[in-house]
Write an enzyme that holds these catalytic residues in place. Structure first.
Site, PDB file in Angstrom:
ATOM      1  N   SER A   1      43.011 -11.358   8.400  1.00 44.79           N
ATOM      2  CA  SER A   1      42.120 -10.491   9.161  1.00 44.79           C
ATOM      3  C   SER A   1      42.857  -9.819  10.311  1.00 44.79           C
ATOM      4  CB  SER A   1      40.912 -11.288   9.648  1.00 44.79           C
ATOM      5  OG  SER A   1      39.909 -10.452  10.160  1.00 44.79           O
TER       6      SER A   1
ATOM      7  N   ASP B   1      40.029  -3.653  11.895  1.00 40.33           N
ATOM      8  CA  ASP B   1      41.144  -4.585  11.815  1.00 40.33           C
ATOM      9  C   ASP B   1      41.748  -4.507  10.413  1.00 40.33           C
ATOM     10  OD1 ASP B   1      39.044  -5.738  10.465  1.00 40.33           O
ATOM     11  OD2 ASP B   1      39.406  -7.775  11.197  1.00 40.33           O
TER      12      ASP B   1
ATOM     13  N   ASP C   1      41.561  -6.157   7.596  1.00 37.62           N
ATOM     14  CA  ASP C   1      40.772  -6.295   6.372  1.00 37.62           C
ATOM     15  C   ASP C   1      39.410  -5.625   6.482  1.00 37.62           C
ATOM     16  OD1 ASP C   1      39.803  -8.223   8.188  1.00 37.62           O
ATOM     17  OD2 ASP C   1      39.093  -9.510   6.575  1.00 37.62           O
TER      18      ASP C   1
ATOM     19  N   ASP D   1      36.723  -6.172   8.089  1.00 39.71           N
ATOM     20  CA  ASP D   1      35.444  -6.848   8.322  1.00 39.71           C
ATOM     21  C   ASP D   1      34.961  -6.572   9.744  1.00 39.71           C
ATOM     22  OD1 ASP D   1      37.358  -8.490   9.567  1.00 39.71           O
ATOM     23  OD2 ASP D   1      36.383 -10.357   8.951  1.00 39.71           O
TER      24      ASP D   1
END
Length: 440
Positions: free
Chosen positions: A92, A230, A232, A234
């Site tokens: 992440s 960020d 990824d 999410d």
């Protein structure tokens, strides 16, 4: 093994192909017959995802591999495919040398503590149920996962077609945001759009300090807002049209106020500003507090009348759409909000200014330090709760001391409605931590 956001750490130390193999084995052993697999742009993700797939198939499970995708795209695909579980190989917002593994339930929610504990126990005991040579699982490529995600965004959110938006992808995998906004008719300019798991454009975590280039670009153009993700995707944070990075508590308040009416409930972690509770009380809506971590927030979104959940760090959950924090969905929803109201800066400026202070103290003894802070706090204060770390309520405000779930840090937060009171509470918390570090 599992923290609040799965397994994370330096590749080759905490996170290895051997561990990925065992987690894959454990998932299939635990009963997952079909597993959706995806990863972010980190180079190590290729090796780790292959190891996860080998483990799942070795124990008879099938793998649907969607490749390099945003975490929310993978979580949505678990539901779309009717799979039993999902795996995202990602660290992440952590730095480039790290990677990680996060597990997703069949309803698109992150694994909770009990499910993670089952997997950890199977791994630690080596209690894998290996399939016979002629009953191994299959690995197949998934198709159009990102396209389905983009279409779902445009179907669920009325994205205005006259906005100018800067989208800072942070060299991550969140291109679906730019695609959805562009397809809706927005004028989109991307920043750090080349996928690169080394994150050369800026550090992956979308903080004010890390996103100054995006702020400067929005301020220097006629953009209506900026979106930052960020690695990824999410997480989603924002920049207003003046080039100001919008605080997470302000975004959380705007989203909560947009979604909630009388009798509705909004789920937030214990480190959330008083701003949210005050805004919701004006419309007779209720706040539910959880430990910090999107898995805890997501778990509570299954309760009746919950219309939204979010964290000030940039994780936003609309349970009717998905129980995974969905940065692209948050971006499109914010665009719709700005399109309807006309100015993100005006929306933010209309909120009360509650001074809130946050900091972190690095220590390898985080659990012991927090435990010692709890002892010290109970000796001095009457209203002390331990839902997640130590939260102390006073007549002036509150402070929270808790261990990070992913890093060797103790985090402290203090808030009041007055600047002097906030500063005093913050200093009190800081001194408690320093005392605890000396005696833990």
């Amino acid at each position: 093994m599992f923290g609040t956001s799965g397994v994370r750490g330096p590749v080759g130390e905490n996170v290895t192909a051997a561990l990925a193999l065992d987690i894959g084995r454990a998932l299939a052993t635990d009963g997952a017959e079909a597993v959706v697999l995806g990863r972010d742009a980190r180079q190590s993700g290729r090796t780790l995802s292959r190891a996860v797939s080998a483990g799942v198939t070795e124990c008879g499970g099938d793998v649907i591999d969607v490749g390099v995708q945003p975490t929310p795209t993978v979580a949505r695909t678990v539901v779309d495919e009717g799979a039993d579980a999902g795996v995202v190989v990602t660290a992440s917002h952590n730095p480039a040398p790290d990677n990680g593994i996060k597990l997703w339930a069949e309803d698109g929610r992150a694994f909770g503590e009990d499910a993670n504990a089952r997997i950890a126990e199977i791994v630690e005991q080596g209690a894998f149920e290996l399939a016979a040579w002629d009953d191994l699982g299959e690995h197949r490529e998934g198709d159009d996962a990102r396209g389905r995600h983009e279409r779902a965004l445009r179907e669920s959110v009325a994205i205005p077609d006259d906005l100018s938006v800067v989208v800072d992808l942070g060299n991550g995998v969140g291109r679906v945001t730019a695609d959805a906004l562009h397809a809706a008719g927005c004028d989109v300019e991307t920043l750090n759009g080349q996928r690169d798991g080394r994150f050369p454009g800026r550090p992956s975590e979308p903080t004010a300090a890390n996103c100054q280039t995006a702020c400067e670009l929005v301020a220097a153009t006629d953009a209506d807002l900026g979106i930052v993700h960020d690695g990824d995707a999410d997480r989603m944070m924002a920049v207003d049209e003046r080039g100001r990075f919008v605080a997470g508590d302000a975004l959380l308040t705007l989203f909560a106020r947009r979604e909630a009416g009388a009798g509705d409930r909004v789920v937030v972690p214990v480190d959330t500003s008083l701003l949210v509770a005050d805004a919701l009380s004006e419309v007779d809506a209720e706040v539910i507090y959880t430990p910090v971590g999107d898995a805890y927030v997501a778990a509570e979104t299954t309760r009746p009348d919950v219309v939204f959940g979010g964290e000030p760090s940039g994780a936003w959950i609309w349970p009717e759409q998905t129980r995974c924090p969905d940065g692209p969905l948050a971006a499109c929803t914010l665009a719709a909000l700005v399109g309807g109201e006309g100015s993100l800066a005006a929306l933010v400026d209309d909120l009360p200014a509650y001074p809130i202070r946050r900091d972190s103290v690095r220590t390898e003894q985080k659990a012991a330090v927090v435990e010692r802070v709890a002892t010290l706090a109970r000796e001095r204060f009457d209203d002390v709760t331990t839902l997640d770390g130590i939260r102390v309520e006073t007549a002036d405000g509150w402070f929270l001391v808790r261990a990070s779930g992913t890093e060797p840090l103790v985090r402290l937060t203090a808030e009041a409605r007055d600047e002097d009171d906030a500063a005093a509470l913050f200093e009190t918390a800081r001194k408690l931590i320093e005392r605890a570090r000396k005696t833990a």
